[in-house]
Design a protein around this motif. Structure first.
Motif, short mmCIF file in Angstrom:
data_model
loop_
_atom_site.label_atom_id
_atom_site.label_comp_id
_atom_site.label_asym_id
_atom_site.label_seq_id
_atom_site.Cartn_x
_atom_site.Cartn_y
_atom_site.Cartn_z
N THR A 33 24.01 89.38 42.16
CA THR A 33 23.51 88.34 41.25
C THR A 33 24.67 87.69 40.50
O THR A 33 24.72 86.46 40.37
N ALA A 34 25.59 88.51 39.99
CA ALA A 34 26.75 87.97 39.30
C ALA A 34 27.59 87.10 40.23
O ALA A 34 28.13 86.07 39.82
N THR A 35 27.70 87.50 41.48
CA THR A 35 28.45 86.72 42.48
C THR A 35 27.81 85.35 42.67
O THR A 35 28.50 84.32 42.64
N VAL A 36 26.50 85.33 42.85
CA VAL A 36 25.79 84.06 43.04
C VAL A 36 25.93 83.17 41.81
O VAL A 36 26.19 81.97 41.93
N LEU A 37 25.78 83.75 40.62
CA LEU A 37 25.92 82.97 39.39
C LEU A 37 27.33 82.42 39.24
O LEU A 37 27.51 81.25 38.86
N ASP A 38 28.32 83.23 39.52
CA ASP A 38 29.71 82.77 39.42
C ASP A 38 29.97 81.62 40.39
O ASP A 38 30.59 80.62 40.02
N LEU A 39 29.47 81.75 41.60
CA LEU A 39 29.69 80.69 42.59
C LEU A 39 28.89 79.44 42.27
O LEU A 39 29.29 78.33 42.62
N ALA A 40 27.75 79.59 41.59
CA ALA A 40 26.94 78.44 41.23
C ALA A 40 27.60 77.59 40.14
O ALA A 40 27.41 76.38 40.08
N PHE A 41 28.38 78.24 39.28
CA PHE A 41 28.98 77.54 38.15
C PHE A 41 30.48 77.32 38.26
O PHE A 41 31.09 76.80 37.33
N SER A 42 31.09 77.73 39.37
CA SER A 42 32.53 77.52 39.53
C SER A 42 32.87 77.31 40.99
O SER A 42 32.03 77.48 41.87
N GLU A 43 34.11 76.96 41.24
CA GLU A 43 34.57 76.66 42.59
C GLU A 43 34.64 77.90 43.48
O GLU A 43 34.45 77.83 44.68
N GLY A 44 34.97 79.02 42.90
CA GLY A 44 35.11 80.25 43.68
C GLY A 44 34.85 81.46 42.80
O GLY A 44 34.51 81.33 41.62
N LEU A 45 35.01 82.61 43.37
CA LEU A 45 34.80 83.85 42.64
C LEU A 45 35.87 83.96 41.56
O LEU A 45 37.06 83.84 41.85
N GLY A 46 35.46 84.16 40.31
CA GLY A 46 36.42 84.12 39.22
C GLY A 46 36.24 85.20 38.18
O GLY A 46 35.77 86.31 38.47
N LEU A 47 36.56 84.84 36.95
CA LEU A 47 36.57 85.77 35.84
C LEU A 47 35.19 86.36 35.54
O LEU A 47 35.07 87.54 35.22
N PHE A 48 34.15 85.56 35.65
CA PHE A 48 32.80 86.07 35.39
C PHE A 48 32.49 87.24 36.33
O PHE A 48 31.97 88.27 35.90
N PHE A 49 32.81 87.08 37.60
CA PHE A 49 32.60 88.16 38.57
C PHE A 49 33.40 89.39 38.18
O PHE A 49 32.89 90.51 38.20
N ASP A 50 34.67 89.19 37.82
CA ASP A 50 35.53 90.33 37.46
C ASP A 50 34.98 91.09 36.26
O ASP A 50 34.94 92.32 36.26
N LEU A 51 34.55 90.37 35.23
CA LEU A 51 34.00 91.01 34.04
C LEU A 51 32.69 91.74 34.36
O LEU A 51 32.46 92.85 33.87
N ALA A 52 31.86 91.12 35.17
CA ALA A 52 30.60 91.76 35.57
C ALA A 52 30.89 93.02 36.38
O ALA A 52 30.22 94.05 36.19
N PHE A 53 31.87 92.96 37.26
CA PHE A 53 32.22 94.11 38.09
C PHE A 53 32.65 95.29 37.23
O PHE A 53 32.15 96.41 37.41
N VAL A 54 33.55 95.06 36.29
CA VAL A 54 34.04 96.15 35.43
C VAL A 54 32.88 96.71 34.60
O VAL A 54 32.72 97.92 34.46
N THR A 55 32.07 95.83 34.05
CA THR A 55 30.92 96.26 33.24
C THR A 55 29.95 97.10 34.06
O THR A 55 29.45 98.13 33.59
N LEU A 56 29.69 96.69 35.28
CA LEU A 56 28.77 97.44 36.14
C LEU A 56 29.35 98.80 36.52
O LEU A 56 28.61 99.78 36.64
N CYS A 57 30.65 98.88 36.72
CA CYS A 57 31.29 100.17 37.01
C CYS A 57 31.10 101.14 35.85
O CYS A 57 30.77 102.31 36.04
N VAL A 58 31.30 100.65 34.64
CA VAL A 58 31.12 101.48 33.44
C VAL A 58 29.66 101.87 33.29
O VAL A 58 29.33 103.05 33.05
N GLY A 59 28.77 100.92 33.44
CA GLY A 59 27.34 101.20 33.31
C GLY A 59 26.84 102.21 34.33
O GLY A 59 26.05 103.11 34.00
N ALA A 60 27.31 102.09 35.56
CA ALA A 60 26.89 103.03 36.60
C ALA A 60 27.38 104.44 36.30
O ALA A 60 26.64 105.41 36.47
N ALA A 61 28.61 104.55 35.81
CA ALA A 61 29.16 105.87 35.49
C ALA A 61 28.41 106.53 34.34
O ALA A 61 28.30 107.76 34.29
#
Length: 140
Positions: A33-61
């Motif tokens: 979902t974060a990937t789709v949102l990031d791509l919908a609002f920017s040219e490519g995979l960017g900072l939003f994806f990176d922040l979501a990824f780190v947050t999800l890693c912490v949340g999963a742990a």
């Protein structure tokens, strides 16, 4: 004193009680979902994806139950590779040059998001190690 008076509320390290498969499924769904949102609002995979990824890693742990630590422990690199591979096949320009081959696009995508991968993976493994240590010192 009654036994209820000795009861304490669970700490952050004890709270994770979700099955590993459930945590992994939810984390992947949210990452996509974060990937789709990031791509919908920017040219490519960017900072939003990176922040979501780190947050999800912490949340999963923090969410997973102790006996399923392994599933979440291997999640970050596999999740990142999965997203990058999907984009290398479907929207190469989001992670690399449009004329790159699939393998080159995967490598470019992983390298462009390597800091997020390292931070997310380190946070995930660090939290799992802290939780394991706590659970071993405070058996229920």
């Amino acid at each position: 004193m009654s036994s209820a008076a000795h009861q304490r509320s669970p700490t952050l390290w004890e709270e994770g009680r979700r099955p590993g498969r459930e945590v992994v499924s939810l984390a992947l769904a949210l990452l996509l979902t974060a990937t789709v949102l990031d791509l919908a609002f920017s040219e490519g995979l960017g900072l939003f994806f990176d922040l979501a990824f780190v947050t999800l890693c912490v949340g999963a742990a923090l969410a997973v139950r102790p006996r399923d630590f392994f599933l979440v422990g291997v999640l970050p690199p596999l999740a990142m590779a999965f997203v990058v591979l999907l984009l290398a096949v479907s929207d190469r320009a989001a992670i690399a040059r449009a004329d790159d081959g699939v393998v080159q696009a995967v490598l470019a995508g992983l390298s462009r998001h390597g800091i997020a991968l390292a931070l997310g993976y380190a946070a995930c493994l660090g939290l799992l190690a802290l939780r394991r240590s706590f659970v071993e010192r405070h058996p229920r």
